[in-house]
Design a protein around this motif. Structure first.
Motif, PDB file in Angstrom:
ATOM      1  N   TRP A 129      27.683  44.923  36.977  1.00 18.38           N
ATOM      2  CA  TRP A 129      28.825  45.102  37.548  1.00 18.38           C
ATOM      3  C   TRP A 129      28.412  45.945  39.207  1.00 18.38           C
ATOM      4  O   TRP A 129      27.901  46.796  39.020  1.00 18.38           O
ATOM      5  CB  TRP A 129      29.800  46.725  36.793  1.00 18.38           C
ATOM      6  N   ARG A 149      29.465  47.569  41.437  1.00 20.05           N
ATOM      7  CA  ARG A 149      30.125  48.908  41.982  1.00 20.05           C
ATOM      8  C   ARG A 149      28.792  49.717  41.302  1.00 20.05           C
ATOM      9  O   ARG A 149      28.746  50.691  41.523  1.00 20.05           O
ATOM     10  CB  ARG A 149      31.098  49.737  42.107  1.00 20.05           C
ATOM     11  N   TRP A 205      31.763  40.993  42.878  1.00 17.99           N
ATOM     12  CA  TRP A 205      32.586  42.697  41.987  1.00 17.99           C
ATOM     13  C   TRP A 205      31.879  42.583  40.737  1.00 17.99           C
ATOM     14  O   TRP A 205      31.140  43.953  40.593  1.00 17.99           O
ATOM     15  CB  TRP A 205      34.318  42.011  41.344  1.00 17.99           C
ATOM     16  N   ASP A 249      33.951  43.001  46.301  1.00 16.87           N
ATOM     17  CA  ASP A 249      33.589  43.800  46.252  1.00 16.87           C
ATOM     18  C   ASP A 249      33.728  44.845  47.564  1.00 16.87           C
ATOM     19  O   ASP A 249      32.060  45.163  47.286  1.00 16.87           O
ATOM     20  CB  ASP A 249      33.462  44.538  44.288  1.00 16.87           C
ATOM     21  N   VAL A 282      37.999  45.563  44.708  1.00 20.15           N
ATOM     22  CA  VAL A 282      37.923  45.582  43.505  1.00 20.15           C
ATOM     23  C   VAL A 282      38.117  46.914  42.503  1.00 20.15           C
ATOM     24  O   VAL A 282      36.591  47.506  42.716  1.00 20.15           O
ATOM     25  CB  VAL A 282      37.283  44.746  42.973  1.00 20.15           C
ATOM     26  N   LYS A 313      38.692  44.366  37.260  1.00 19.10           N
ATOM     27  CA  LYS A 313      39.150  42.770  37.114  1.00 19.10           C
ATOM     28  C   LYS A 313      39.444  42.739  35.827  1.00 19.10           C
ATOM     29  O   LYS A 313      40.857  42.361  35.826  1.00 19.10           O
ATOM     30  CB  LYS A 313      37.667  42.582  38.162  1.00 19.10           C
ATOM     31  N   VAL A 373      43.095  45.108  42.263  1.00 23.52           N
ATOM     32  CA  VAL A 373      41.935  43.644  42.776  1.00 23.52           C
ATOM     33  C   VAL A 373      42.048  43.174  44.199  1.00 23.52           C
ATOM     34  O   VAL A 373      43.650  42.856  44.315  1.00 23.52           O
ATOM     35  CB  VAL A 373      42.448  42.138  41.803  1.00 23.52           C
TER      36      VAL A 373
END
Length: 589
Positions: A238, A240, A284, A297, A355, A358, A364
Motif C-alpha cells: 500500500w 501510503r 495507490w 494517490d 485515494v 480503495k 477515491v
C-alpha cells in the motif's frame, strides 16, 4: 587583532539563490495559500474540520475525534509561518482550540496526528503554556494504549484483530518523543523507541516494503497475522503505508540518532523510489493488478516528498542524499503541475487525485486534507533546503557582498543595504535605521550541533541593542546575535539560544571591544553547551538541553519583526554542521 579569512571555496549566498526553486513550486504555494484562505472563509464559524471533497468540490467535514481533524489547523499554522499573516494565525488558533477535548480521548492512537499537527505547531510558533499542557496530556493519554508484552501502541479498537498495530502508527510517536523532551517522563521516550523497534522488526519485508496491519497475541507478544486494510492484498504494498514508514522512521531518527532507524528509513525510501512510475506519483498500491489504469494517490506522494526532504539531511551516503532530494523535487514539480494541482477546478482542496480507502470504495480520486497538509509541508521543507545547502555540504557560507537581489528568489530586503569594500572582500553596509536582509530559510534546521560565525564591523552611534543575526522562529527555537553599545564607543556581545523550553543567554558588559573595527564572532552549540568567541578568544559558556530546530527563517542586520536595527557592516556568515574548535574557525590570527 587583524583578521584573515580562509580562502576555501564554499557556497555563497548568491549561489544558494541561483539554485532556488523555480516559479512552478512558488506558484503552487501561492495557490495553497488562496485555497486555505477560501476554506476558512467558507467554513465561517463552523466547528467542523475539512476531510475530503464532495462531487461539487466542497469539503466533507468531520468532528474533532476524526483522525484527520488536526491537518486543517496544521496547514493553517504552516501558512501563518510562511506568510506572517494574522489571518492564518487567528484561523489556526480557532480550529486548534476546537481540538482541546482530544487530550483526554483514549479511543484511538491517532491523537498524535490530531493534537501534534495542531497544538504542536501552535506551540512551536506561539509558545503558549496552555498549548504545551494540552500536548503533554495528550501524550500521557496515548501511553495508555501501550502494551508492554506486545511492545507496541494499539492502533484500533473493535476491529478484526485483537491487538492491531498499523504502519501509520509510527507517525504518532513524534508526540511521545517531543513530550519526553519537554518535561514528560523518560518513559514516554522508552515507549516510542520500543514501538519503533518492534515495527522495524515485524512490519518490514526483506525488500524494504511494509505490511499495513499486524495482529499481535497479547499473552505472548508474538505476531499472529500480517494483513492489509487499505491496500490491494496482504502481500501487496500500500503506497501510503510505505510513505508513513519513510516519514515515521526518519522522524524517529531525528529524535534518537539511532543508526538502526536511519537504515530502516532508507530501506523504506529506496523501495518507494525504485517503484515509482515515470511521473513520480505512485499508484495507490505498488502491486495493484490494473496498473497503469489504477488510481494514483497524491497523499502518498506528498507524505513521501516531505519525508525525503528531511531524510536528505541524514542519509548515510552523499549519493543517497542527492537522490532523495532530487526525488522530492521531482514529486513536488509533478504535484504542482496542472495534472494534479486543483487550480481551475471546483475543488476546495489543493491537490487532486488522492485515494483514501480503495478497497472500501471510499474517498477515491478526491482532494484529501492530509494530502494538502503534507504537500504544503514538503514545499516549505524543500524551499528551505534549496536555500540552505548545508544539508548536502555540511557548510553554508553567505558572502553578503556578492548579493544580486534582482536575480534571487526566497530573498527580500528592506531599506538600502549596499555593498562596500572591506579588508576581506565585499561586505554589506547597514545604516542602523531601516536596512535589513531576510532569507526564507534557516541553515540550522535539523542540526544537532553547529557553529555560527560572522565577520562584521559594528559602528558607533547606533541603537543600544542591535540584532545583527537571527536564525529560527520569531519567538520559538532560535539563535540571536546582538551587539550592545556603550557610551564610550565600545560594544559587547549578547548571544541567545532557545530550544524548546531550554534557553541560555550569554552576555557580560565587562567584555568590551572598540567599535569601528572588524571582528570575527562565533557561536558554538554542541554537547549541551553554548560557547561564544570573539576573534577566536573564548568569552562565555552556558548550558542548554538542545533539540534540533525544525523550520524557521533568517534575518540579517535586524530582528525578524524589523526592530533592533544594526549599524555597521557584515562580510560573511558561515554555518558549519558541527561544533568547531577555534583553530577551525574561518580566521587566522
Amino acid at each position: 587583532m587583524a583578521l584573515l579569512l580562509t580562502t576555501a571555496v564554499l557556497c555563497g549566498l548568491s549561489q544558494a539563490f541561483a539554485q532556488s526553486p523555480d516559479s512552478v513550486l512558488m506558484h503552487a504555494l501561492r495557490f495553497a495559500e488562496s485555497q486555505l484562505r477560501r476554506t476558512v472563509t467558507e467554513l465561517g464559524d463552523s466547528i467542523y474540520f475539512p476531510r475530503s471533497t464532495l462531487a461539487d468540490g466542497s469539503w466533507k467535514t468531520t468532528r474533532a475525534r476524526d483522525w484527520t481533524s488536526g491537518f486543517f489547523p496544521g496547514s493553517l499554522w504552516y501558512m501563518y509561518e510562511h506568510t506572517d499573516d494574522p489571518f492564518f494565525e487567528n484561523a489556526a488558533g480557532r480550529w486548534t482550540e476546537g481540538l482541546r477535548e482530544i487530550q483526554n480521548y483514549g479511543g484511538t492512537h491517532d491523537v498524535g496526528f490530531i493534537s501534534f499537527n495542531s497544538y504542536g505547531h501552535g506551540y512551536r510558533l506561539r509558545r503558549s503554556a496552555g498549548y504545551k499542557n494540552v500536548i503533554l496530556q495528550t501524550a500521557h493519554t496515548l501511553t495508555t494504549r501501550f502494551n508492554p508484552t506486545v511492545g507496541c501502541i494499539k492502533s484500533w479498537d473493535n476491529r478484526t484483530w485483537a491487538y492491531p498495530v498499523i504502519i501509520d502508527n509510527m507517525m504518532n510517536l513524534e508526540l511521545l518523543f517531543w513530550a519526553a523532551d519537554h518535561g514528560a517522563t523518560s518513559g514516554m521516550r522508552d515507549i516510542a523507541v520500543r514501538h519503533a523497534e518492534r515495527t522495524m522488526q515485524n512490519h518490514f519485508r526483506d525488500d524494504g516494503s511494509t505490511y499495513h496491519v499486524l495482529g499481535y497475541d497479547t499473552l505472548s507478544g508474538s505476531v499472529i497475522a500480517r494483513n492489509t486494510h487499505q491496500g490491494y492484498a496482504d502481500e501487496s504494498v500500500w503506497a501510503r503505508g510505505q510513505a508513513w514508514a519513510m516519514y515515521g522512521f526518519t522522524m524517529t531518527y531525528r529524535f534518537t540518532r539511532d543508526a538502526r532507524f536511519l537504515q530502516t528509513a532508507e530501506r523504506a525510501a529506496d523501495y518507494f523510489i525504485n517503484h515509482l512510475p515515470p511521473d513520480h506519483i505512485p499508484y495507490w498500491d505498488f502491486l495493484a493488478p490494473g496498473i497503469p489504469d489504477e488510481p494514483r494517490d497524491v497523499s502518498a506522494a506528498a507524505i513521501a516528498a516531505s519525508a525525503l526532504c528531511e531524510l536528505s539531511d541524514y542519509a548515510s551516503e552523499q549519493s543517497k542524499r542527492l537522490n532523495y532530494l532530487k526525488t522530492a523535487e521531482n514529486i513536488l514539480r509533478t504535484l504542482s503541475s496542472p495534472a494534479y494541482l486543483a487550480e481551475g477546478t471546483n475543488s476546495r482542496g489543493i491537490l487532486l487525485h488522492a485515494v483514501g480507502n480503495k478497497p472500501a470504495g471510499a474517498e477515491v480520486d478526491v482532494s484529501l486534507i492530509y494530502a494538502d497538509y503534507y504537500f504544503v509541508e514538503a514545499l516549505l521543507r524543500f524551499l528551505s533546503l534549496r536555500l540552505s545547502p548545508s544539508s548536502l555540504q555540511g557548510v553554508t557560507e553567505w558572502e553578503l557582498g556578492t548579493l544580486d537581489p534582482s536575480a534571487m528568489r526566497g530573498f527580500a530586503k528592506t531599506g538600502d543595504p549596499r555593498p562596500i569594500d572591506s579588508p576581506f572582500g565585499k561586505a554589506v553596509l547597514f545604516d542602523g535605521t531601516g536596512d535589513g536582509l531576510f532569507v526564507e530559510s534557516n541553515p540550522l534546521q535539523h542540526l544537532p550541533s553547529f557553529t555560527v560565525e560572522v565577520t562584521f564591523r559594528p559602528d558607533s552611534n547606533g541603537l543600544p541593542a542591535q540584532r545583527f543575526l537571527h536564525m529560527g522562529e520569531m519567538s520559538g527555537d532560535r539563535i540571536m546575535l546582538e551587539t550592545r553599545l556603550t557610551n564610550d564607543h565600545h560594544w559587547y556581545l549578547d548571544a541567545h539560544v532557545r530550544s524548546g523550553d531550554s534557553a541560555t543567554t550569554l552576555i557580560d558588559e565587562r567584555l568590551r571591544h572598540p567599535a569601528g573595527s572588524w571582528y570575527h564572532v562565533a557561536l558554538v552549540v554542541a554537547d549541551g553547551k553554548v560557547d561564544t568567541y570573539v576573534n577566536g578568544r573564548h568569552e562565555l559558556q552556558g548550558n542548554i538541553r538542545f533539540v534540533p530546530f525544525h523550520g524557521g527563517k533568517t534575518s540579517i542586520g535586524v530582528r525578524r519583526n524589523k526592530a533592533y536595527w544594526f549599524k555597521g557592516s557584515i562580510c560573511k556568515i558561515r554555518v558549519t554542521a558541527a561544533g568547531l574548535a577555534p583553530s577551525e574557525f574561518m580566521i587566522q590570527k
